[in-house]
Design an enzyme around this catalytic site. Sequence first.
Site, PDB file in Angstrom:
ATOM      1  N   ALA A 269      78.014  -7.071 -34.186  1.00 19.04           N
ATOM      2  CA  ALA A 269      78.702  -5.901 -34.712  1.00 19.04           C
ATOM      3  C   ALA A 269      78.053  -4.658 -34.128  1.00 19.04           C
ATOM      4  CB  ALA A 269      78.640  -5.872 -36.232  1.00 19.04           C
ATOM      5  N   MET A 270      78.873  -3.605 -33.968  1.00 20.91           N
ATOM      6  CA  MET A 270      78.389  -2.380 -33.328  1.00 20.91           C
ATOM      7  C   MET A 270      78.982  -1.169 -34.022  1.00 20.91           C
ATOM      8  SD  MET A 270      76.521  -0.962 -31.075  1.00 20.91           S
ATOM      9  CE  MET A 270      76.415   0.815 -30.890  1.00 20.91           C
ATOM     10  N   GLU A 271      78.137  -0.166 -34.278  1.00 18.55           N
ATOM     11  CA  GLU A 271      78.475   0.960 -35.145  1.00 18.55           C
ATOM     12  C   GLU A 271      79.103   2.155 -34.441  1.00 18.55           C
ATOM     13  OE1 GLU A 271      74.050   1.773 -33.984  1.00 18.55           O
ATOM     14  OE2 GLU A 271      75.317   0.031 -34.385  1.00 18.55           O
ATOM     15  N   GLU A 305      76.962  -1.513 -40.741  1.00 19.69           N
ATOM     16  CA  GLU A 305      77.542  -0.755 -39.633  1.00 19.69           C
ATOM     17  C   GLU A 305      78.152   0.560 -40.132  1.00 19.69           C
ATOM     18  OE1 GLU A 305      76.045  -3.793 -37.487  1.00 19.69           O
ATOM     19  OE2 GLU A 305      76.621  -1.798 -36.855  1.00 19.69           O
ATOM     20  N   HIS A 308      75.461   3.224 -40.663  1.00 21.83           N
ATOM     21  CA  HIS A 308      74.990   3.833 -39.417  1.00 21.83           C
ATOM     22  C   HIS A 308      75.680   5.171 -39.141  1.00 21.83           C
ATOM     23  CE1 HIS A 308      72.038   1.409 -37.439  1.00 21.83           C
ATOM     24  NE2 HIS A 308      72.776   0.307 -37.409  1.00 21.83           N
TER      25      HIS A 308
END
Length: 614
Positions: A269-271, A305, A308
């Site tokens: 997963a990426m924010e 996420e 963030h």
Amino acid sequence: MRTDIGQIVHLADYRPTDFVLERVDLTFELDPTETKVEARLIFHRREGVELSAPLVLDGDELSLSGLLLDQSEVPAGQYTATDKSLTVRDLPASLPFELTITTIINPTANTQLMGLYRTGGIYCTQCEAEGFRRITYFPDRPDVLAPYTVNIIGDKAANPLLLSNGNFLGGAGYGEGRHFAAWFDPHPKPSYLFALVAGDLGVIEDSFVTMSDREVTLKIYVEHGKEARAAYAMDALKRSMKWDEDVFGREYDLDIFMIVAVSDFNMGAMENKGLNVFNDKYVLADPETATDADYANIEAIIAHEYFHNWTGNRITCRDWFQLCLKEGLTVFRDHEFSADQRSRPVKRIAEVRHLKSEQFPEDSGPLAHPVRPTKYREINNFYTTTVYEKGSEVTRMIATLLGRDLFKQGMDLYFERHDGDAATVEDFVACFAEVSGRDLTQFSLWYHQAGTPLVTASCAYDAAARTFTLSLEQMVPATPGQSAKEPVHIPLRLGLISEDGQPMLPGSVEGAEFTKDVLHLVERSQTAVFHDIPSRPVLSLNRSFSAPINLHFDQSAGDLALIARFETDHFARWQALTDLALPILLAGRPRHAQPCTRRLRPGADRGAAGCRRR
């Protein structure tokens, strides 16, 4: 990851860029094998930088097809382009200038899955830590922040969705069979938070009304046919947004928040600002097959996420050595969220089991490194349990040292002072030192020294003097590159329990600072004397696992049983029961079994935290 290639990067060598980036305008003409990227970048020379200084931009496997300076073609002798960098010389002395860079990239052949790649018919990006340089030549570092305008042009049938960061400006047809979409992110961000997704996906939609009565559109995009399985993720997202407002006072700042969940995303997963990208196993749940652990993982990772947005996006890292400043802090925030949503004791037990099974061995092995490292050869090797989980524990210790109110004041000051900034660990700690008046220099050693401290404890009761004496000794073992360690500031929550199960409060404590229920161990050896103790107490030490330490403390089975029966701290009760049960289980093991090398400590699993990104 290999660690024997590449140049070593040192924290001590950090310096700001020679040129300040003011604005980024990107245009993508999507094609499976020949995507054209036009980057229009506005720079000005930083004050004090020599006029002879060139602009040096990062690249990775790039091919330059056009270069303009203030809309005029740059002569061949004024720049040097390789597949790894672009250097432009003889730039304006004082006024801002516009550099337009055109590159051609092949998303289908991008098997590194960093930068812009295409898989399963979907265009997707992953730019953390150094992937944006695979899209265009750029100062690809986290302390270069700018607002982004993004125009995406693509085949309408193959790519009905054209998504990027920020707010949607509009879209329309663009010639035969094509269309475009424009996005604007007004909040300055580093390149690692850039995102683009294009393709054909299903969607579920909802909305959230913020604390200032703004309505935010929420969308979760998934592969067609999977929409119903994203319902719990949407619910978790809305609860995360509400919790961050209630607990940290953080309101979402765009008109839309999007999650894209695809099966081929390789980073977990990426924010990315306003456009989080997930592997769909961290988003989708079918009530017929999903377990409680699946739901807990989805909830925690969605929250992580989203959180963030402030701890990582609005305030980012000055350099990659500060990775714990966004990851450790945000893990702490998602842990607290899960504890409030579920059972705080059960969540804490899961966190500690994960810490002991994953991070403690890392801290005692050949790959031991500080929470804030001082050098690296490959930054992706530092997405570790030390940076994430121990980084979270260090933040938790700050909250323990200061107490709830001062910790909240310190976080508020951090958000106010560094909003829109690329910050350091020192910036973060300084906020808590300022609001509390505490000198946190010694405490900061938790960021700089590797290794898990070993604390040895012994105690004695003097009935005639009505005193209880607690003797403590700490030792931080040598780790690679750090043979000599200084004593760290260890906050130990403790409780004294009478033989009939009642809490015992001392009249005074000498030899150590004792605030409420926290004793501060700051020396290598320290003795604390508790006065006005009417009978022999049973000591419950390191309640709620207030410090990430190995504890050597011999206690009788009777004392452990009393803690398990009467302690009000549920983690301490669980630990006492575990310490009681483990010797019995080991005594009953088959003769061929190997003896346990850990004394009175539980086994471990990953718990609800799960895999967050890498």
